[in-house]
Design an enzyme around this catalytic site. Structure first.
Site, short mmCIF file in Angstrom:
data_model
loop_
_atom_site.label_atom_id
_atom_site.label_comp_id
_atom_site.label_asym_id
_atom_site.label_seq_id
_atom_site.Cartn_x
_atom_site.Cartn_y
_atom_site.Cartn_z
N LYS A 13 34.41 40.75 52.32
CA LYS A 13 35.71 41.43 52.40
C LYS A 13 36.86 40.42 52.43
O LYS A 13 37.83 40.55 51.70
CB LYS A 13 35.79 42.31 53.66
CG LYS A 13 34.72 43.39 53.74
CD LYS A 13 34.91 44.30 54.94
CE LYS A 13 34.74 43.66 56.29
NZ LYS A 13 33.38 43.20 56.62
N ARG A 86 36.92 50.56 61.67
CA ARG A 86 35.50 50.28 61.87
C ARG A 86 34.80 51.43 62.58
O ARG A 86 33.58 51.36 62.77
CB ARG A 86 35.35 49.01 62.72
CG ARG A 86 35.13 47.74 61.92
CD ARG A 86 35.03 46.58 62.91
NE ARG A 86 34.27 45.47 62.44
CZ ARG A 86 34.80 44.33 61.98
NH1 ARG A 86 36.09 44.19 61.88
NH2 ARG A 86 34.02 43.33 61.61
N ARG A 125 28.03 30.15 57.38
CA ARG A 125 29.49 30.23 57.14
C ARG A 125 30.27 29.23 58.00
O ARG A 125 29.97 29.04 59.18
CB ARG A 125 29.98 31.64 57.44
CG ARG A 125 31.49 31.79 57.31
CD ARG A 125 31.88 33.23 57.18
NE ARG A 125 31.74 33.99 58.41
CZ ARG A 125 32.09 35.27 58.52
NH1 ARG A 125 32.56 35.92 57.48
NH2 ARG A 125 31.92 35.90 59.67
N ARG A 158 32.35 30.08 63.45
CA ARG A 158 32.83 31.10 64.37
C ARG A 158 31.81 31.30 65.50
O ARG A 158 30.61 31.32 65.23
CB ARG A 158 33.03 32.44 63.62
CG ARG A 158 34.33 32.51 62.88
CD ARG A 158 34.46 33.72 62.01
NE ARG A 158 33.99 34.98 62.58
CZ ARG A 158 34.17 36.16 62.01
NH1 ARG A 158 34.83 36.24 60.86
NH2 ARG A 158 33.72 37.26 62.56
N ARG A 169 26.30 42.30 65.97
CA ARG A 169 27.37 42.77 65.07
C ARG A 169 26.81 43.72 64.01
O ARG A 169 27.45 44.71 63.67
CB ARG A 169 28.05 41.56 64.39
CG ARG A 169 28.94 40.79 65.37
CD ARG A 169 29.24 39.41 64.87
NE ARG A 169 30.06 39.41 63.68
CZ ARG A 169 30.09 38.40 62.80
NH1 ARG A 169 29.32 37.34 62.97
NH2 ARG A 169 30.89 38.47 61.77
#
Ligand code: AMP
Length: 211
Positions: A13, A86, A125, A158, A169
């Site tokens: 996204k 969400r 990531r 992160r 998550r």
């Protein structure tokens, strides 16, 4: 034209939003980025949000809706919603807020992605804390290891991209966010986001937006 990007964490996204901002002057509303800015500034909102985010849990709806409502008083057109709504409660609140501003959600782009690909993306990531650009240790390396191509900042992982947090998550996503696919069934367009690169996804998305 207001567009929602719906998809699991790691579905791309943020990466595709970046292209739409650059090439088509969209404005991005990323609630995750907004919270990370507050965390960096150590504001009371940031401290509260961090207690949920660092555990991989969603920030409570009433907090997120208030933050988004404030943002929409300033910008409410040519928006890309990245990571909001969400939950069904957030989607209903968004409809009400936009209606009061004589605006609406025009399209919902669902970035469909295989869960194995998602885990590979999230575990590798790295992000730039300054410009927010996202990299990957294997598939999207910066020119100089550990350094952002855009602004030379040191890349970070992160805190919620640790494997145990990723699982929490994904559970939050499957339980609370996936029902939005049905909620937006009249506006939703599905994009296969685990094949091809960001430019391919961008091309497919812009075609849908311009339809
Ligand atoms: P993201 O950057 O979109 O992956 O979001 C990172 C984290 O920020 C999420 O795992 C949540 O803890 C929090 N967050 C971001 N957007 C929302 C939202 N719309 N509702 C609740 N929590 C959110």
């Amino acid at each position: 034209m207001n567009v929602i990007f719906l998809g699991a964490p790691g579905s791309g996204k943020g990466t595709v939003s970046e292209l739409l901002i650059k090439k088509n002057n969209f404005i991005q509303l990323s609630t995750g980025d907004l919270y990370r800015e507050q965390i960096a500034k150590q504001t009371p909102l940031g401290v509260e949000a961090a207690s949920y985010m660092n555990a991989g849990k969603y920030v409570p709806d009433e907090i997120t809706i208030k933050v988004v409502k404030g943002f929409l008083q300033e910008h409410n057109d040519k928006l890309i919603f990245d990571g909001f709504p969400r939950t069904i409660a957030q989607a209903e609140a968004l409809d009400t807020i936009l209606k009061d501003l004589a605006k609406q959600v025009d399209k919902v782009i669902y970035l469909k992605c295989d869960s194995k690909v998602i885990i590979e993306r999230l575990t590798g990531r790295l992000i730039c804390p300054k410009c927010k650009k996202s990299y990957h240790v294997v598939s999207l390396k910066p020119k100089k290891e550990g350094i952002c191509d855009n602004d030379g900042s040191e890349l970070i992982k992160r805190p919620d991209d640790q494997e145990d947090k990723i699982q929490v998550r994904l559970n939050e996503y499957n339980t609370l966010t996936k029902p939005l696919i049905e909620y937006y069934k009249d506006k939703i367009v599905e994009i296969q986001a685990d094949k091809g690169g960001p430019e391919d996804h961008y091309n497919n998305i812009i075609k849908e937006i311009n339809k």
